[in-house]
Design a protein around this motif. Structure first.
Motif, PDB file in Angstrom:
ATOM      1  N   GLN A 258       0.825  -1.205   0.000  1.00  0.00           N
ATOM      2  CA  GLN A 258       0.000   0.000   0.000  1.00  0.00           C
ATOM      3  C   GLN A 258       0.861   1.259   0.000  1.00  0.00           C
TER       4      GLN A 258
ATOM      5  N   VAL B 243      -6.693  -1.197   4.489  1.00  0.00           N
ATOM      6  CA  VAL B 243      -6.072  -0.546   3.327  1.00  0.00           C
ATOM      7  C   VAL B 243      -6.855   0.672   2.848  1.00  0.00           C
TER       8      VAL B 243
ATOM      9  N   LYS C 296      -3.538  -0.272  -5.247  1.00  0.00           N
ATOM     10  CA  LYS C 296      -4.919   0.186  -5.025  1.00  0.00           C
ATOM     11  C   LYS C 296      -5.903  -0.946  -5.313  1.00  0.00           C
TER      12      LYS C 296
END
Ligand code: FAD
Length: 628
Positions: free
Chosen positions: A61, A396, A67
């Protein structure tokens, strides 16, 4: 070498066993609820702390800007609060939230590690049927009598009696066994393996009761395996005092604050011997190490080589200092002794917070009663709990359902077992490392994003070694050994604490835990601290367990007498707790920690601190800011 491979294999097996206990099911709630009672991370050895599997997703990340995490399963779980990070701050936030809003409020705590507690981790070593406890990270309360009301109230709720440590901590242990602070010089760096009965610095001073050296500076310097020139330079450093400063007395404090410790050693005292400079650089383990880039004041407060408190106290700024030594007795002694310590360090506080919120996790009603309690991790994430703790889950993405300032929903995405899941909450507390927040929270205001990115972390390593006996330490009189030639700059007996039915090791024939401490340094002496931290962190994460074992084998094998100590016979287990992101470094300030819609920010990072009390206070602030 065959023995190294064997132990590598033993620890490797344990690690693999821990991983294989995680069944592969479709949703996390099934996974966690299905954890077997044998899922018990405190008993895992090998690489702990930032263990394999805990950091990879976060690094994808932050570093690779990943992503796309594949399709996300919406778990259709709605919470009043989701807490990102299950350290002391995150656990306290969950506790405070329920205290403020009711025990029926639904809270989910997500953490990327296989155990809760953040830096406050419990290490268990099973040695000949005896379980020894140690701390994998956060170890003691520091100056608890100065704690705020918020912290004291929480500790009271958990059943902590600060006065109890006066008897639980056996300060006479070291005197009874004649154990003091020494220095171990190794052959690889200093030409011979040698123990000199002097630590040459005040770092061991935090261990209450540890014997001070009786050897004179002259004799200690003479015995050190340095060149003749090096011995003279070492003696000069040891005998230094503020009169050597090129400044009048009234300017001493200011001078210490504005001048470099290494410049003082090199330019004022004329030290150029590599051995002496190495001893100086390795004499600070706490406060993020790196004395080569410290001011004299920082070095003095950290107990660095030569800056003996009794010689230098007139130049010390007592305000805000670490307290200093108050008695010139035969043992170290500080203003408020460092005795507020549970056998597993501050992991007891993490465990008690979990126990308060998830009563069925284990037996015991207060901090003492849970010391020996064997927690059942299968209870942590049961759908029937009002508070659920979900491990091995890296968050995330956190985003509002609409406009941050009017939306009533926040969505939290996390990765568990390489799959992406989503839950929903009315509010979120980010109690994770603060510099991760810009990588996780979408659309943060630009100034806040920048303020949070300014933070860094100091890498630290606390290794616990399960020893079958400590006869060799007794024979050598070693309570703690400064080790300027080794990776772990200090190695010593764990704190002598007996509490809650747990008995500290009694005789040298009994098992014990050896505690090895390392504040990693950059390769380039004098390089900016931030560069040293980064370089040291990468180096740390690149090592395998067997690298550590080779190092520890060389360290203990060279330091302890061969006729009494045999590594393969006497070492039962090793846990290398690597904290790639240890102490906070840098300050996000009020802008960095400000609330953002339904998202607030906790963790001790948010006030540039590495203390349990700050972690708790920041949790309180974050919950207050969340409002209703
Ligand atoms: C080796 C060591 C020794 C220490 N000794 C002491 C001591 O003796 N006394 C003292 O007062 N303090 C000590 N500290 C300081 C310690 O930081 C505090 O005591 C306290 O534990 C900090 O708690 P925290 O919750 O703020 O942060 P942390 O303990 O760092 O907890 C944050 C948690 O968030 C998790 N996280 C991060 N990113 C994510 C993500 N994306 N998704 C999910 N989870 C995430 C982290 O992995 C971690 O588990 C020590 C620290 C270290 C490293």
């Amino acid at each position: 070498m065959s023995k190294i491979a064997r132990r590598d294999f033993i620890n490797g097996t344990l690690m693999a066993a821990g991983a294989s206990m995680l069944p592969f099911k479709s949703t996390s709630q099934e996974v966690m609820a299905a954890l077997k009672p044998s899922y018990y991370p405190p008993a895992l050895t090998g690489l702990r702390g930032s263990h394999p599997g805990s950091k990879e997703n976060a690094h994808s990340q932050a570093w690779a800007k990943q992503k796309n995490w594949g399709s996300t399963t919406n778990l259709k779980e709605d919470y009043d609060l989701v807490v990102v990070g299950g350290g002391l701050s995150g656990l306290s936030a969950a506790y405070f939230y329920q205290q403020e809003h009711g025990r029926d409020k639904k809270v989910l705590i997500l953490d990327n590690h296989d155990d809760f507690g953040g830096h406050a981790k419990r290490n268990e070593h099973k040695i000949d049927g005896d379980t020894r406890l140690g701390e994998g990270g956060s170890e003691s309360f520091e100056y608890p009598h100065e704690f705020s009301e918020t912290v004291l109230n929480l500790l009271k709720d958990l059943g902590v009696d600060l006065d109890r440590f006066k008897t639980a901590y056996d300060a006479d242990f070291f005197t009874r066994h004649n154990l003091g602070a020494v220095t171990y010089f190794n052959k690889r760096i200093f030409g011979e393996n040698k123990v000199v009965k002097h630590p040459f610095c005040d770092y061991p001073g935090f261990v209450e009761g540890l014997l001070r050296p009786t050897l004179s500076y002259e004799k200690a310097a003479k015995q050190s395996p340095l060149s003749e020139k090096g011995k003279q330079q070492l003696l000069r450093v040891l005998k230094s005092d503020p009169k050597t400063l090129k400044a009048p007395k009234e300017e001493w404090q200011q001078y210490m604050r504005t001048h470099s410790y290494f410049d003082y050693l090199k330019n004022t005292l004329g030290v150029n011997d590599p051995g002496v400079l190495r001893m100086a650089r390795h004499s600070v383990v706490d406060y993020g190490g790196a004395p080569d880039v410290m001011t004299m004041e920082e070095a003095l407060e950290s107990g660095a080589l030569g800056l003996n408190y009794f010689s230098w106290r007139d130049a010390l700024n007592e305000v805000g200092s670490d307290g200093g030594y108050i008695k010139n007795t035969n043992t170290y002694s500080v203003k408020e002794p460092f005795i507020h310590h549970f056998p597993d360090g501050n992991a007891t506080i993490a465990r008690m917070l979990v126990k308060k919120m998830i009563p069925d996790v284990g037996s015991g009603e207060n901090v003492e009663e849970i010391v020996l309690s064997n927690f059942n991790y299968a209870e942590l994430d049961k759908p029937s709990n009002s508070v659920r703790v979900r491990l091995n889950s890296t968050v995330v993405n956190v985003h509002h359902g609409g406009d941050p300032y009017s939306s009533s929903d926040v969505f939290v995405n996390y990765i568990y077992d390489n799959k992406s899941y989503q839950v929903k909450a009315k509010g979120v507390v980010m109690a994770c490392y603060n510099m991760m927040i810009p990588h996780i929270v979408s659309d943060l205001p630009t100034k806040q994003d920048a303020a949070l990115r300014r933070l860094s972390k100091i890498p630290l390593q606390f290794t616990t070694v399960g020893l079958k006996n400590w006869r060799a330490l007794k024979e050598m009189g070693i309570g703690m050994a400064m080790s300027p030639g080794n990776m772990h700059q200090a190695v010593g007996m764990d704190f002598p604490i007996s509490i809650g039915g747990y008995e500290y090791t009694k005789t040298p024939d009994d098992p014990c835990i050896l505690h090895m401490r390392c504040c990693l340094l950059g390769e380039t002496v004098g390089a900016p601290r931030i560069e040293q931290l980064r370089e040291a962190r990468y180096r740390m994460l690149g090592l395998q367990f067997r690298d550590y074992e080779v190092e520890i084998r060389e360290h203990l094998g060279g330091m302890l007498p061969k006729d009494v100590f045999n590594f393969d016979r006497d070492v039962e287990s090793i846990s290398v707790n690597r904290w790639a992101h240890g102490y906070s470094y840098g300050n996000p300030g009020a802008i960095g920690r400000q609330p953002f819609g339904r998202i607030t920010i906790a963790n001790s990072d948010s006030v540039n601190s590495s203390l349990l009390n700050r972690a708790i206070e920041q949790a309180w602030r974050a919950i207050k800011e969340l409002g209703k």
